[in-house]
Scaffold this active site. Structure first.
Site, PDB file in Angstrom:
ATOM      1  N   GLU A  18      41.192  44.400  49.219  1.00  0.00           N
ATOM      2  CA  GLU A  18      41.012  42.990  48.840  1.00  0.00           C
ATOM      3  C   GLU A  18      40.249  42.237  49.916  1.00  0.00           C
ATOM      4  O   GLU A  18      40.529  42.399  51.112  1.00  0.00           O
ATOM      5  CB  GLU A  18      42.398  42.358  48.615  1.00  0.00           C
ATOM      6  CG  GLU A  18      42.422  41.362  47.498  1.00  0.00           C
ATOM      7  CD  GLU A  18      42.139  42.017  46.153  1.00  0.00           C
ATOM      8  OE1 GLU A  18      40.967  41.999  45.729  1.00  0.00           O
ATOM      9  OE2 GLU A  18      43.073  42.523  45.519  1.00  0.00           O
ATOM     10  N   GLY A 106      41.665  32.236  34.720  1.00  0.00           N
ATOM     11  CA  GLY A 106      42.383  31.787  35.920  1.00  0.00           C
ATOM     12  C   GLY A 106      43.505  32.726  36.309  1.00  0.00           C
ATOM     13  O   GLY A 106      44.303  32.406  37.179  1.00  0.00           O
ATOM     14  N   ALA A 107      43.590  33.891  35.675  1.00  0.00           N
ATOM     15  CA  ALA A 107      44.680  34.822  35.976  1.00  0.00           C
ATOM     16  C   ALA A 107      44.272  35.850  37.028  1.00  0.00           C
ATOM     17  O   ALA A 107      45.028  36.761  37.329  1.00  0.00           O
ATOM     18  CB  ALA A 107      45.136  35.524  34.706  1.00  0.00           C
ATOM     19  N   GLY A 108      43.066  35.723  37.552  1.00  0.00           N
ATOM     20  CA  GLY A 108      42.623  36.655  38.581  1.00  0.00           C
ATOM     21  C   GLY A 108      42.308  38.030  38.019  1.00  0.00           C
ATOM     22  O   GLY A 108      42.327  39.026  38.737  1.00  0.00           O
ATOM     23  N   ASP A 156      33.871  42.802  41.150  1.00  0.00           N
ATOM     24  CA  ASP A 156      34.357  42.559  39.793  1.00  0.00           C
ATOM     25  C   ASP A 156      33.313  42.958  38.757  1.00  0.00           C
ATOM     26  O   ASP A 156      33.624  43.569  37.723  1.00  0.00           O
ATOM     27  CB  ASP A 156      34.717  41.079  39.616  1.00  0.00           C
ATOM     28  CG  ASP A 156      35.764  40.612  40.611  1.00  0.00           C
ATOM     29  OD1 ASP A 156      36.404  41.481  41.229  1.00  0.00           O
ATOM     30  OD2 ASP A 156      35.918  39.397  40.783  1.00  0.00           O
ATOM     31  N   TYR A 210      38.047  30.445  49.103  1.00  0.00           N
ATOM     32  CA  TYR A 210      37.361  31.745  49.107  1.00  0.00           C
ATOM     33  C   TYR A 210      36.158  31.681  50.050  1.00  0.00           C
ATOM     34  O   TYR A 210      35.962  32.546  50.912  1.00  0.00           O
ATOM     35  CB  TYR A 210      36.920  32.094  47.675  1.00  0.00           C
ATOM     36  CG  TYR A 210      36.273  33.454  47.547  1.00  0.00           C
ATOM     37  CD1 TYR A 210      37.032  34.562  47.201  1.00  0.00           C
ATOM     38  CD2 TYR A 210      34.914  33.634  47.759  1.00  0.00           C
ATOM     39  CE1 TYR A 210      36.447  35.818  47.086  1.00  0.00           C
ATOM     40  CE2 TYR A 210      34.325  34.874  47.641  1.00  0.00           C
ATOM     41  CZ  TYR A 210      35.095  35.961  47.296  1.00  0.00           C
ATOM     42  OH  TYR A 210      34.523  37.199  47.192  1.00  0.00           O
TER      43      TYR A 210
END
Ligand code: GLA
Length: 373
Positions: A18, A106-108, A156, A210
């Site tokens: 991450e 918005g839930a990643g 992503d 971020y």
């Protein structure tokens, strides 16, 4: 009237690695079996109409020459991708777009990358642009960085375009273009499942945190005389003086080592070891990188209490989702425990569901009443 081009694009979870994709480290995401569908039909008048099934969202329209700052809200990702394609010299004649999502936004879980990549893939096909998947990914990344204003890495977009069913993608972000290899995931054969806990805490990378983390990493790398922080040696945290930069660097170095450990554990089917590494990653993101939040920490703690082998936040953080590796018979226990802990705190009920590693974006046959065919 031209044909409707439909692309189904999965979301992703990042298993581990991450905040490494903009630091030149390894990352290990997998595409998941929840997706965004983009349907596109060309127009000839330079207009782009976008419909979505997001609650409360109406149709939005703009032109193919849309510029950053001209569209915001839910349609900004669509406008961003149109801008990015045009900016790269791909001339578009106009389009009607329908975006339907089974991914909570918005839930990643990368609903934004699925949307931009889906639009890119559908228009690439409809307009015969001749782009390959990695080029679509790069244009989607530029859309998010330069139009939406969040300087994301490429993880992503690569995950949702190149994902493979039953596999994670080990992406090496130290090289350009980033090479990747598929790593088989066999935990289900050993009676385990991966669970997503969508906390409902709204994750907004655009809030600036971020970008702030990215700047701190760049500053630490510069002080160490490096282009990429993941290249730092073990002496890096001793050489840095600022405590915050030391902590960020410690995360990048230890997370890089954890990715290697996780891949090793996955290849050997050493699931308890993998679980321990996932949980250690969460602690590092919480304490050293400071991108977790109470909802994520509580989800991870509750999952572990309910018998998960390991759990961690996934994605950018500040809300969004956690993942947990659990035996299928314990999924309900995880759900119950997380819900109980959330109820205690008077937080909304989180969504807890099992995911499988799915294929990346693919075209599908389509009709849609809104697109007249
Ligand atoms: C977001 C970004 C990715 C990556 C993760 C953190 O998902 O889009 O590029 O940086 O955060 O690992």
């Amino acid at each position: 009237m031209t044909d409707v081009c439909r692309w189904d694009v999965p979301g992703r979870v990042n298993l581990i690695g991450e905040h490494l994709d903009y630091n030149g480290g390894p990352v290990l995401p997998m595409a998941i079996d929840r997706r965004v569908t983009v349907k596109a039909r060309l127009r000839e008048d330079g207009v782009v109409n976008v419909w979505t099934d997001l609650p409360g969202a109406a149709k939005e329209s703009f032109t193919t020459s849309v510029r950053p700052g001209e569209v915001d809200g839910w349609a900004s990702y669509a406008a961003a991708m149109i801008w990015s394609l045009g900016n790269a010299g791909h001339s578009l004649s106009g389009a009607d777009l329908v975006i339907e999502s089974a991914l909570p936004s918005g839930a990643g879980l990368s609903s934004s990358a699925a949307t931009t990549c889906g639009i890119g893939a559908a228009l690439n096909q409809a307009q015969h642009l001749g782009l390959d998947r990695t080029q679509v990914a790069q244009l989607a990344q530029q859309a998010e960085a330069e139009f939406v204003g969040v300087p994301v890495g490429l993880m992503d977009q690569l995950a949702v375009l190149h994902g493979q069913a039953g596999h994670a993608l080990l992406i090496d972000t130290s090289q350009q273009p980033h090479p990747f290899e598929a790593v088989p995931l066999t935990w289900d054969a050993d009676g385990l499942t991966l669970v997503v806990i969508s906390t409902g805490a709204h994750h907004s990378l655009a809030a600036g945190e971020y970008a702030a983390r990215r700047e701190e990493c760049e500053q630490a790398a510069a002080e160490l005389g490096l282009d990429r922080l993941a290249d730092a040696g073990l002496d890096a945290t001793v050489r840095l003086t600022d405590e915050t930069l030391k902590a960020r660097t410690r995360h990048v170095l230890t997370e890089t080592a954890r990715v290697r450990g996780a891949v090793n554990a996955i290849r050997r089917g050493a699931w308890p070891q993998l679980g321990t590494i996932l949980t250690a990653s969460h602690a590092s993101l919480r304490d050293d990188f400071e991108v977790s939040c109470s909802e994520l920490d509580t989800a991870v703690e509750a999952a572990l209490e309910a018998g998960a082998l390991g759990a961690r936040m996934t994605g950018g953080g500040f809300g969004g989702s956690a993942i947990a590796l659990v035996a299928p018979e314990k999924v309900q226990a995880v759900r119950d425990r997380v819900e109980a802990r959330y109820l205690d705190r008077r937080w909304a009920r989180p969504e807890v569901f099992a995911v499988r590693a799915a294929d990346g974006a693919h075209p599908a046959p389509s009709t849609d009443a809104r697109l007249g065919k």
